[in-house]
Design a protein around this motif. Structure first.
Motif, PDB file in Angstrom:
ATOM      1  N   VAL A 191       0.851  -1.190   0.000  1.00 40.09           N
ATOM      2  CA  VAL A 191       0.000   0.000   0.000  1.00 40.09           C
ATOM      3  C   VAL A 191       0.887   1.241   0.000  1.00 40.09           C
ATOM      4  CG1 VAL A 191      -1.928  -1.079   1.250  1.00 40.09           C
ATOM      5  CG2 VAL A 191      -0.140   0.094   2.524  1.00 40.09           C
ATOM      6  N   HIS A 192       0.291   2.325  -0.475  1.00 36.86           N
ATOM      7  CA  HIS A 192       0.897   3.652  -0.331  1.00 36.86           C
ATOM      8  C   HIS A 192      -0.224   4.574   0.143  1.00 36.86           C
ATOM      9  CE1 HIS A 192       1.342   7.779  -1.951  1.00 36.86           C
ATOM     10  NE2 HIS A 192       2.515   7.677  -1.342  1.00 36.86           N
ATOM     11  N   VAL A 193       0.061   5.399   1.147  1.00 40.12           N
ATOM     12  CA  VAL A 193      -0.987   6.219   1.756  1.00 40.12           C
ATOM     13  C   VAL A 193      -0.767   7.687   1.427  1.00 40.12           C
ATOM     14  CG1 VAL A 193      -2.182   6.788   3.906  1.00 40.12           C
ATOM     15  CG2 VAL A 193      -1.080   4.541   3.656  1.00 40.12           C
ATOM     16  N   TRP A 194      -1.789   8.326   0.850  1.00 37.07           N
ATOM     17  CA  TRP A 194      -1.811   9.780   0.708  1.00 37.07           C
ATOM     18  C   TRP A 194      -2.344  10.341   2.024  1.00 37.07           C
ATOM     19  CZ3 TRP A 194       0.774  11.447  -3.305  1.00 37.07           C
ATOM     20  CH2 TRP A 194       0.732  10.779  -4.521  1.00 37.07           C
ATOM     21  N   VAL A 195      -1.546  11.141   2.689  1.00 37.04           N
ATOM     22  CA  VAL A 195      -1.900  11.658   4.016  1.00 37.04           C
ATOM     23  C   VAL A 195      -2.282  13.133   3.902  1.00 37.04           C
ATOM     24  CG1 VAL A 195      -1.065  12.067   6.372  1.00 37.04           C
ATOM     25  CG2 VAL A 195      -0.267  10.048   5.093  1.00 37.04           C
ATOM     26  N   ASP A 196      -3.583  13.427   4.025  1.00 36.47           N
ATOM     27  CA  ASP A 196      -4.002  14.838   4.067  1.00 36.47           C
ATOM     28  C   ASP A 196      -3.375  15.514   5.285  1.00 36.47           C
ATOM     29  OD1 ASP A 196      -5.630  14.586   1.871  1.00 36.47           O
ATOM     30  OD2 ASP A 196      -7.522  14.611   2.988  1.00 36.47           O
ATOM     31  N   GLU A 197      -2.787  16.677   5.106  1.00 38.44           N
ATOM     32  CA  GLU A 197      -2.156  17.323   6.266  1.00 38.44           C
ATOM     33  C   GLU A 197      -3.192  17.637   7.362  1.00 38.44           C
ATOM     34  OE1 GLU A 197      -0.517  21.176   5.288  1.00 38.44           O
ATOM     35  OE2 GLU A 197      -2.275  21.714   4.118  1.00 38.44           O
ATOM     36  N   SER A 206       1.194  15.564  11.190  1.00 30.13           N
ATOM     37  CA  SER A 206       1.990  15.309  12.392  1.00 30.13           C
ATOM     38  C   SER A 206       1.794  13.885  12.925  1.00 30.13           C
ATOM     39  CB  SER A 206       1.664  16.340  13.480  1.00 30.13           C
ATOM     40  OG  SER A 206       0.281  16.348  13.757  1.00 30.13           O
ATOM     41  N   LEU A 207       0.569  13.426  13.014  1.00 26.10           N
ATOM     42  CA  LEU A 207       0.311  12.163  13.724  1.00 26.10           C
ATOM     43  C   LEU A 207       0.238  10.952  12.789  1.00 26.10           C
ATOM     44  CD1 LEU A 207      -2.336  13.524  16.260  1.00 26.10           C
ATOM     45  CD2 LEU A 207       0.142  13.329  16.544  1.00 26.10           C
ATOM     46  N   THR A 208      -0.571  11.079  11.717  1.00 27.32           N
ATOM     47  CA  THR A 208      -0.662   9.941  10.788  1.00 27.32           C
ATOM     48  C   THR A 208       0.696   9.681  10.140  1.00 27.32           C
ATOM     49  OG1 THR A 208      -2.990  10.416  10.379  1.00 27.32           O
ATOM     50  CG2 THR A 208      -1.865   9.066   8.739  1.00 27.32           C
ATOM     51  N   ALA A 209       1.359  10.751   9.717  1.00 26.76           N
ATOM     52  CA  ALA A 209       2.687  10.578   9.100  1.00 26.76           C
ATOM     53  C   ALA A 209       3.661   9.956  10.100  1.00 26.76           C
ATOM     54  CB  ALA A 209       3.201  11.929   8.614  1.00 26.76           C
ATOM     55  N   TRP A 210       3.577  10.373  11.355  1.00 28.83           N
ATOM     56  CA  TRP A 210       4.473   9.799  12.380  1.00 28.83           C
ATOM     57  C   TRP A 210       4.212   8.309  12.548  1.00 28.83           C
ATOM     58  CZ3 TRP A 210       3.634   7.661  17.300  1.00 28.83           C
ATOM     59  CH2 TRP A 210       4.782   7.512  18.091  1.00 28.83           C
ATOM     60  N   GLU A 211       2.932   7.945  12.631  1.00 29.07           N
ATOM     61  CA  GLU A 211       2.589   6.521  12.780  1.00 29.07           C
ATOM     62  C   GLU A 211       3.104   5.691  11.604  1.00 29.07           C
ATOM     63  OE1 GLU A 211      -1.392   5.262  13.547  1.00 29.07           O
ATOM     64  OE2 GLU A 211      -1.835   6.958  14.846  1.00 29.07           O
ATOM     65  N   LEU A 212       2.863   6.202  10.398  1.00 25.37           N
ATOM     66  CA  LEU A 212       3.253   5.427   9.216  1.00 25.37           C
ATOM     67  C   LEU A 212       4.778   5.340   9.118  1.00 25.37           C
ATOM     68  CD1 LEU A 212       0.548   6.780   6.729  1.00 25.37           C
ATOM     69  CD2 LEU A 212       0.609   4.530   7.850  1.00 25.37           C
ATOM     70  N   ASN A 213       5.447   6.390   9.532  1.00 18.71           N
ATOM     71  CA  ASN A 213       6.907   6.365   9.597  1.00 18.71           C
ATOM     72  C   ASN A 213       7.385   5.283  10.546  1.00 18.71           C
ATOM     73  OD1 ASN A 213       9.079   7.888   8.465  1.00 18.71           O
ATOM     74  ND2 ASN A 213       7.919   9.746   8.950  1.00 18.71           N
ATOM     75  N   HIS A 219       4.241   6.365   2.419  1.00 18.67           N
ATOM     76  CA  HIS A 219       3.187   7.390   2.486  1.00 18.67           C
ATOM     77  C   HIS A 219       3.735   8.702   1.972  1.00 18.67           C
ATOM     78  CE1 HIS A 219       5.513   7.887   6.170  1.00 18.67           C
ATOM     79  NE2 HIS A 219       5.111   9.159   6.184  1.00 18.67           N
ATOM     80  N   THR A 220       2.827   9.605   1.624  1.00 23.67           N
ATOM     81  CA  THR A 220       3.186  10.943   1.160  1.00 23.67           C
ATOM     82  C   THR A 220       2.208  11.924   1.778  1.00 23.67           C
ATOM     83  OG1 THR A 220       3.837   9.960  -0.965  1.00 23.67           O
ATOM     84  CG2 THR A 220       3.608  12.367  -0.885  1.00 23.67           C
ATOM     85  N   VAL A 221       2.737  12.955   2.436  1.00 20.03           N
ATOM     86  CA  VAL A 221       1.879  14.000   3.006  1.00 20.03           C
ATOM     87  C   VAL A 221       1.528  14.985   1.901  1.00 20.03           C
ATOM     88  CG1 VAL A 221       1.737  15.848   4.726  1.00 20.03           C
ATOM     89  CG2 VAL A 221       2.988  13.739   5.265  1.00 20.03           C
ATOM     90  N   ILE A 222       0.243  15.317   1.818  1.00 18.42           N
ATOM     91  CA  ILE A 222      -0.200  16.270   0.786  1.00 18.42           C
ATOM     92  C   ILE A 222      -0.979  17.411   1.444  1.00 18.42           C
ATOM     93  CG2 ILE A 222      -0.260  14.669  -1.169  1.00 18.42           C
ATOM     94  CD1 ILE A 222      -3.254  14.239  -0.614  1.00 18.42           C
ATOM     95  N   ALA A 223      -0.987  18.535   0.764  1.00 16.85           N
ATOM     96  CA  ALA A 223      -1.832  19.645   1.222  1.00 16.85           C
ATOM     97  C   ALA A 223      -3.292  19.194   1.126  1.00 16.85           C
ATOM     98  CB  ALA A 223      -1.598  20.879   0.352  1.00 16.85           C
ATOM     99  N   ASP A 224      -4.119  19.720   1.993  1.00 14.50           N
ATOM    100  CA  ASP A 224      -5.520  19.297   1.999  1.00 14.50           C
ATOM    101  C   ASP A 224      -6.193  19.503   0.647  1.00 14.50           C
ATOM    102  OD1 ASP A 224      -5.671  18.424   4.636  1.00 14.50           O
ATOM    103  OD2 ASP A 224      -5.906  20.456   5.369  1.00 14.50           O
ATOM    104  N   ASN A 225      -5.732  20.474  -0.105  1.00 15.42           N
ATOM    105  CA  ASN A 225      -6.377  20.793  -1.376  1.00 15.42           C
ATOM    106  C   ASN A 225      -5.982  19.853  -2.512  1.00 15.42           C
ATOM    107  OD1 ASN A 225      -7.295  23.048   0.003  1.00 15.42           O
ATOM    108  ND2 ASN A 225      -5.541  24.275  -0.620  1.00 15.42           N
ATOM    109  N   ALA A 226      -5.035  18.953  -2.275  1.00 16.91           N
ATOM    110  CA  ALA A 226      -4.472  18.161  -3.378  1.00 16.91           C
ATOM    111  C   ALA A 226      -5.286  16.909  -3.714  1.00 16.91           C
ATOM    112  CB  ALA A 226      -3.032  17.760  -3.050  1.00 16.91           C
ATOM    113  N   GLY A 227      -6.129  16.444  -2.796  1.00 17.62           N
ATOM    114  CA  GLY A 227      -6.775  15.152  -2.977  1.00 17.62           C
ATOM    115  C   GLY A 227      -7.614  15.059  -4.247  1.00 17.62           C
ATOM    116  N   GLY A 228      -8.407  16.090  -4.523  1.00 19.16           N
ATOM    117  CA  GLY A 228      -9.263  16.053  -5.711  1.00 19.16           C
ATOM    118  C   GLY A 228      -8.444  15.928  -6.984  1.00 19.16           C
ATOM    119  N   HIS A 229      -7.365  16.655  -7.053  1.00 15.97           N
ATOM    120  CA  HIS A 229      -6.469  16.589  -8.219  1.00 15.97           C
ATOM    121  C   HIS A 229      -5.911  15.172  -8.388  1.00 15.97           C
ATOM    122  CE1 HIS A 229      -3.100  17.525 -10.855  1.00 15.97           C
ATOM    123  NE2 HIS A 229      -2.283  17.038  -9.952  1.00 15.97           N
ATOM    124  N   LEU A 230      -5.456  14.571  -7.293  1.00 21.82           N
ATOM    125  CA  LEU A 230      -4.893  13.218  -7.369  1.00 21.82           C
ATOM    126  C   LEU A 230      -5.951  12.209  -7.796  1.00 21.82           C
ATOM    127  CD1 LEU A 230      -2.696  13.320  -4.146  1.00 21.82           C
ATOM    128  CD2 LEU A 230      -1.870  13.322  -6.507  1.00 21.82           C
TER     129      LEU A 230
END
Ligand code: MRU
Length: 363
Positions: A191-197, A206-213, A219-230
């Motif tokens: 799996v690969h996780v897109w993490v909304d900031e 801060s938290l989801t990225a820390w857990e996945l790390n 995983h990749t942290v993205i700006a909240d506005n990026a999900g629709g584009h992806l």
């Protein structure tokens, strides 16, 4: 889950020679510092919930349960417990697990003589935590089947978008929305996780990225506005989010911004699932319009905290002085935008009939 290789839960009783206490991970210090903290009394428990040292609906419920146990050690009379319950319930309005946990503890203690209440309260809080862990494990197993289906048997990683933090930090262990992702890792499903900031408190970054790390999950942290584009680019196979309160008809309250992701997912044909343990489902509310939405301090929008390159933890202001900010902390995604609810009893449609079928004793 593991923190630097050590199995760790988010909350545990401290039962040494001294007065009973409760230990938590202070989530306000993550991801840059891992710090635990002891709660010695009701006031400490209420403060930890209110300022979000602990957060996430299931963990708020677990902390409230232990808060009541701490209160019972001081005074287990009916009036003292009722006061403690009201104080805990007032800390945060949206997550229904808080009231659920407090009412469960009160019901357990109600018929007992005062002298037996403290032991019973600690035992009930521990039982509630054990059930949370088991529920999340089951959600993981049910959600894993959805991840496998979304991958369609291909070898490339399944791309999953998640919002906020519904990982193990939001629960006692395993998480809700992240439980299927941890189960996928165990099962060898890539799996690969897109993490909304997840502005404004940035629980994703801060938290989801820390857990996945910590878990070594790509995983990749993205700006909240990026999900629709992806999603438009076909780079999201499915979305899995958590919930703070789901109404009897399947309307889902979750961290602010969830609704926008559900809209984008619907427009792009991306499955949108909500991991919803039983204690987060509020069968007393016919639909999501009655879910109280917490308005938090506007300074959470105005200021952003982070680690400077010189190692200092800083908080800086974003908008100009004098620009007012508003901070609604949750939104409600209508059930029609939800592909399904992942509960500990299985995956069901987000509607009244399916929920009533899964939880007949609660309707
Ligand atoms: O304000 P928070 O951090 O307590 O927000 C609650 C959450 O953690 C999220 O909304 C989550 O997605 C649902 S709770 C598992």
């Amino acid at each position: 889950m593991l923190v630097q290789g050590t199995p760790t839960r988010t909350i545990w009783p401290v039962l040494d020679q001294g007065p009973r206490r409760v230990a938590i991970i202070d989530q306000t210090r993550l991801p840059h510092e891992f710090v635990t903290r002891e709660l010695a009394d009701l006031a400490d428990a209420a403060e930890a919930i209110a300022v979000m040292r602990v957060r996430g609906a299931p963990l708020i419920g677990a902390t409230a349960a232990y808060g009541l146990a701490l209160a019972a050690d001081r005074d287990a009379s009916d009036s003292a417990l009722a006061g403690a319950a009201n104080r805990l319930i007032a800390t945060r309005p949206t997550a229904v697990n808080l009231r659920w946990a407090v009412e469960r503890l009160l019901a357990r203690l109600d018929d007992l003589p005062e002298g037996r209440r403290p032991e019973a309260a600690w035992a009930e809080a521990a039982a509630l935590c054990a059930e949370d862990v088991a529920q999340n494990r089951a959600i993981g197993a049910h959600g894993l089947a959805l991840i496998r289906a979304a991958g369609g048997g291909r070898a490339e990683p399944v791309n999953i978008l998640t919002h906020c933090n519904a990982g193990w930090l939001a629960t006692v262990d395993w998480g809700t929305a992240l439980a299927p992702i941890f189960a996928a890792r165990e099962a060898g499903v890539a799996v690969h996780v897109w993490v909304d900031e997840t502005r404004p408190r940035n629980q994703g970054a801060s938290l989801t990225a820390w857990e996945l790390n910590q878990a070594g999950i790509p995983h990749t942290v993205i700006a909240d506005n990026a999900g629709g584009h992806l999603m438009r680019q076909g780079r999201v196979d499915l979305c899995i989010v958590g919930t703070d309160r789901t109404a009897a008809n399947g309307d889902v309250a979750n961290k602010i911004g969830t609704y926008l992701k559900a809209l984008a997912a619907r427009d792009n044909g991306v499955p949108f699932y909500v991991a919803a343990p039983g204690p987060s489902i509020d069968f007393t509310l016919a639909d999501g319009t009655a879910i109280p939405i917490e308005e938090r301090d506007a300074d959470e929008v105005a200021y952003i905290a982070g680690l400077a390159d010189d190692g200092r933890l800083l908080s800086v202001r974003l908008p100009p002085l004098g620009s007012p900010c508003a901070n609604p902390a949750f939104d409600v995604t209508p059930a029609r935008l939800v592909s399904g609810l992942i509960t500990e009893r299985g995956v069901c449609a987000a509607n009244r009939e399916a929920l009533a079928h899964l939880y007949p004793e609660r309707t």
